[in-house]
Write a protein that holds these residues in place. Structure first.
Motif, PDB file in Angstrom:
ATOM      1  N   GLY A  13      -5.549   1.826  19.020  1.00  0.00           N
ATOM      2  CA  GLY A  13      -6.590   3.148  17.919  1.00  0.00           C
ATOM      3  C   GLY A  13      -5.142   4.459  18.351  1.00  0.00           C
ATOM      4  N   ARG A  14      -3.908   4.417  18.163  1.00  0.00           N
ATOM      5  CA  ARG A  14      -2.854   5.488  18.228  1.00  0.00           C
ATOM      6  C   ARG A  14      -2.377   5.533  16.888  1.00  0.00           C
ATOM      7  N   ALA A  15      -2.609   6.746  16.063  1.00  0.00           N
ATOM      8  CA  ALA A  15      -2.276   6.804  14.817  1.00  0.00           C
ATOM      9  C   ALA A  15      -0.335   7.191  15.261  1.00  0.00           C
ATOM     10  N   GLU A  16       0.266   6.299  13.979  1.00  0.00           N
ATOM     11  CA  GLU A  16       1.420   6.285  14.449  1.00  0.00           C
ATOM     12  C   GLU A  16       2.342   6.939  13.074  1.00  0.00           C
ATOM     13  N   PRO A  17       3.334   7.757  13.094  1.00  0.00           N
ATOM     14  CA  PRO A  17       3.541   8.080  11.009  1.00  0.00           C
ATOM     15  C   PRO A  17       4.619   6.821  11.389  1.00  0.00           C
ATOM     16  N   THR A  75       7.956   7.975   5.096  1.00  0.00           N
ATOM     17  CA  THR A  75       6.827   8.145   4.388  1.00  0.00           C
ATOM     18  C   THR A  75       5.647   8.910   4.692  1.00  0.00           C
ATOM     19  N   ALA A  76       4.164   8.655   3.563  1.00  0.00           N
ATOM     20  CA  ALA A  76       3.648  10.091   3.343  1.00  0.00           C
ATOM     21  C   ALA A  76       2.388   9.241   4.546  1.00  0.00           C
ATOM     22  N   MET A  77       2.997   8.060   4.916  1.00  0.00           N
ATOM     23  CA  MET A  77       1.360   7.359   5.663  1.00  0.00           C
ATOM     24  C   MET A  77       1.324   7.408   7.201  1.00  0.00           C
ATOM     25  N   THR A  78       0.445   7.479   7.726  1.00  0.00           N
ATOM     26  CA  THR A  78       0.211   7.176   8.991  1.00  0.00           C
ATOM     27  C   THR A  78      -0.765   5.526   8.967  1.00  0.00           C
ATOM     28  N   VAL A  79      -0.187   4.806  10.221  1.00  0.00           N
ATOM     29  CA  VAL A  79      -1.649   3.590  10.507  1.00  0.00           C
ATOM     30  C   VAL A  79      -1.582   3.351  12.081  1.00  0.00           C
ATOM     31  N   THR A  80      -2.811   3.222  11.925  1.00  0.00           N
ATOM     32  CA  THR A  80      -3.377   2.870  13.493  1.00  0.00           C
ATOM     33  C   THR A  80      -3.788   1.472  13.638  1.00  0.00           C
ATOM     34  N   ILE A 138      -4.621   2.500   7.064  1.00  0.00           N
ATOM     35  CA  ILE A 138      -3.643   3.398   6.971  1.00  0.00           C
ATOM     36  C   ILE A 138      -3.871   4.513   5.250  1.00  0.00           C
ATOM     37  N   ALA A 139      -3.238   5.989   6.329  1.00  0.00           N
ATOM     38  CA  ALA A 139      -3.846   6.997   5.754  1.00  0.00           C
ATOM     39  C   ALA A 139      -3.169   8.539   5.454  1.00  0.00           C
ATOM     40  N   ALA A 140      -2.616   8.888   3.882  1.00  0.00           N
ATOM     41  CA  ALA A 140      -2.126   9.488   3.570  1.00  0.00           C
ATOM     42  C   ALA A 140      -3.073  10.448   3.204  1.00  0.00           C
ATOM     43  N   ASN A 141      -2.820  12.217   3.183  1.00  0.00           N
ATOM     44  CA  ASN A 141      -3.271  13.168   1.606  1.00  0.00           C
ATOM     45  C   ASN A 141      -5.074  13.013   2.242  1.00  0.00           C
ATOM     46  N   GLY A 142      -5.406  12.527   3.213  1.00  0.00           N
ATOM     47  CA  GLY A 142      -6.985  12.821   3.795  1.00  0.00           C
ATOM     48  C   GLY A 142      -7.784  11.813   3.056  1.00  0.00           C
ATOM     49  N   ILE A 143      -6.894  10.142   3.139  1.00  0.00           N
ATOM     50  CA  ILE A 143      -7.799   9.488   2.735  1.00  0.00           C
ATOM     51  C   ILE A 143      -7.111   8.188   3.046  1.00  0.00           C
ATOM     52  N   SER A 144      -7.926   7.261   3.960  1.00  0.00           N
ATOM     53  CA  SER A 144      -7.570   5.773   4.050  1.00  0.00           C
ATOM     54  C   SER A 144      -7.813   4.933   3.451  1.00  0.00           C
ATOM     55  N   VAL A 145      -7.201   3.582   3.551  1.00  0.00           N
ATOM     56  CA  VAL A 145      -7.560   2.222   3.319  1.00  0.00           C
ATOM     57  C   VAL A 145      -7.335   1.274   4.916  1.00  0.00           C
ATOM     58  N   ILE A 197       1.224  -0.994  -0.012  1.00  0.00           N
ATOM     59  CA  ILE A 197      -0.030  -0.209   0.389  1.00  0.00           C
ATOM     60  C   ILE A 197       0.910   1.307   0.227  1.00  0.00           C
ATOM     61  N   ARG A 198       0.814   2.323  -0.800  1.00  0.00           N
ATOM     62  CA  ARG A 198       1.060   3.489  -1.309  1.00  0.00           C
ATOM     63  C   ARG A 198       0.400   4.743  -1.639  1.00  0.00           C
ATOM     64  N   PRO A 199       0.564   5.394  -1.284  1.00  0.00           N
ATOM     65  CA  PRO A 199      -0.271   6.621  -1.918  1.00  0.00           C
ATOM     66  C   PRO A 199       0.896   6.876  -3.386  1.00  0.00           C
ATOM     67  N   ALA A 200      -1.012   7.140  -4.712  1.00  0.00           N
ATOM     68  CA  ALA A 200      -0.585   7.524  -5.740  1.00  0.00           C
ATOM     69  C   ALA A 200       0.216   8.139  -5.896  1.00  0.00           C
ATOM     70  N   GLY A 201       1.696   7.932  -6.624  1.00  0.00           N
ATOM     71  CA  GLY A 201       2.939   8.848  -7.316  1.00  0.00           C
ATOM     72  C   GLY A 201       3.680   8.938  -5.911  1.00  0.00           C
ATOM     73  N   ASP A 202       3.085   7.453  -5.404  1.00  0.00           N
ATOM     74  CA  ASP A 202       4.833   8.485  -3.986  1.00  0.00           C
ATOM     75  C   ASP A 202       5.259   6.590  -4.443  1.00  0.00           C
ATOM     76  N   ASP A 203       6.677   6.369  -4.172  1.00  0.00           N
ATOM     77  CA  ASP A 203       6.755   4.945  -4.258  1.00  0.00           C
ATOM     78  C   ASP A 203       7.322   4.803  -3.389  1.00  0.00           C
ATOM     79  N   ARG A 204       7.258   5.224  -1.538  1.00  0.00           N
ATOM     80  CA  ARG A 204       7.640   5.054  -0.520  1.00  0.00           C
ATOM     81  C   ARG A 204       6.271   4.526  -0.200  1.00  0.00           C
ATOM     82  N   ALA A 205       6.533   2.694   0.265  1.00  0.00           N
ATOM     83  CA  ALA A 205       5.291   2.090   0.655  1.00  0.00           C
ATOM     84  C   ALA A 205       5.621   1.148   1.979  1.00  0.00           C
ATOM     85  N   VAL A 206       4.155   0.381   2.429  1.00  0.00           N
ATOM     86  CA  VAL A 206       4.641  -0.056   3.138  1.00  0.00           C
ATOM     87  C   VAL A 206       3.777  -1.224   2.127  1.00  0.00           C
ATOM     88  N   LEU A 207       4.243  -2.887   3.574  1.00  0.00           N
ATOM     89  CA  LEU A 207       3.664  -3.771   3.008  1.00  0.00           C
ATOM     90  C   LEU A 207       2.861  -4.541   4.231  1.00  0.00           C
TER      91      LEU A 207
END
Length: 310
Positions: free
Chosen positions: A143-147, A151-156, A172-179, A21-31
């Motif tokens: 329940g606590r979001a962590e950067p 990357t540009a993402m946070t994970v809760t 997983i959240a970035a740029n105002g949207i989440s998965v 998972i990664r933001p569109a146009g961003d090469d930094r991902a999590v697996l």
């Protein structure tokens, strides 16, 4: 953007739960989970799902090798069952240093039972000596979001019930949207708990605001599977029922309109005849119609699929 590196559950080695998972146009991902790692990257390379990731000239790496060592900046591991971690373990000698995010119980399992110099060398930063320190264990607080660094993402994270084992859901959240990626889980009514209800209550504001764009959730078996034989898993009927529970928390079925639900962890079958995912697809269509989930887009995860959500 979600790229499926491994779609199945159970015995089909080489195609087990792993979602990049990664933001569109961003090469930094999590697996998210790593039942399959390099095998899944090679398969995704064949389908063109990695073509938008530029490999620097002179890197000396294949595209799958570059993605493993440079694009994937962290692992999010839902639980330590082998079909969720085998790819991580076998790739570790050639992998790059990175953090592993998980709930404490999962990190304890990795440290005590896998990276322990008996099953595999200890590539973690704690556990049986010498700890090689390639992977940095990072315990998440529910329940606590962590950067996620670099990357540009946070994970809760939130815990899930999986047949007596603690599994995990990751937002997983970035740029105002989440998965939302969900590891293996059983229905609350079968598991005798309330963790799915707790999760839906927590993410309901994301759903009501239409910030949540996709959910990755399992349906290991079709609807012929009896509840007593689920062993901490879901069927299409239970997926539809729990999504209705989410809709109730979020303000009604309209809150789910436009949501993509990617169905993973379909168990491979040795039986002759149609593939299990075909029965699950059929059941999903019927159960979604019965449950008023016509506004939800259901997809069956397949290795090499790249899904863009916005």
């Amino acid at each position: 953007m979600v790229t499926v590196l491994g779609a199945r559950g159970g015995m089909l080695d080489g195609n087990l739960s792993a979602y990049m998972i990664r933001p569109a146009g961003d090469d930094r991902a999590v697996l998210c989970d790593a039942g399959t790692a390099m095998g899944g990257l090679v398969a995704a390379g064949r389908t063109g799902a990695l073509d938008d990731i530029a490999v620097p000239r002179g890197s000396g790496l294949t595209r799958p090798g570059y993605v493993l060592t440079h694009t994937i900046r962290a692992y999010l591991i839902s639980h330590a069952h082998l079909d969720h971690v085998a790819g991580l373990v076998v790739a570790s000698p050639d992998d790059s240093a990175k953090p592993i995010y998980a709930l404490p119980a999962t990190l304890d399992d990795l440290s005590a039972h896998l990276f322990n110099w008996r099953i595999w060398p200890n590539f973690g930063d704690r556990g049986p000596p010498p700890a090689l320190g390639k992977y940095h264990y990072r315990a998440l607080t529910p329940g606590r979001a962590e950067p996620v660094p670099d990357t540009a993402m946070t994970v809760t994270a939130w815990p899930l019930d999986h047949g007596g084992v603690e599994s995990t859901a990751f937002l997983i959240a970035a740029n105002g949207i989440s998965v939302l990626y969900m590891g293996d889980t059983g229905p609350d009514a079968v598991e005798g708990g309330h963790r799915l209800d707790d999760l839906w209550r927590a993410i309901a504001p994301e759903v009501a605001a239409h910030r949540l764009k996709a959910i990755v959730i399992e349906a290991s078996y079709d609807d012929t599977r009896p509840d007593r034989m689920l062993f901490g898993h879901m069927t299409p009927t239970w997926v539809a029922a729990t999504l209705r529970d989410l809709a109730r928390q979020a303000g009604g079925l309209e809150s789910l309109r436009g949501l993509t639900v990617l169905i993973g962890h379909v168990k491979y079958s040795l039986a002759a005849g149609p593939a299990p995912q075909e029965a699950i697809r059929r059941d999903l269509v019927r159960d979604a119609a019965r449950s008023g989930l016509g506004g939800v887009r259901f997809l069956i995860a397949e290795q090499g699929l790249r899904l863009t959500v916005d």
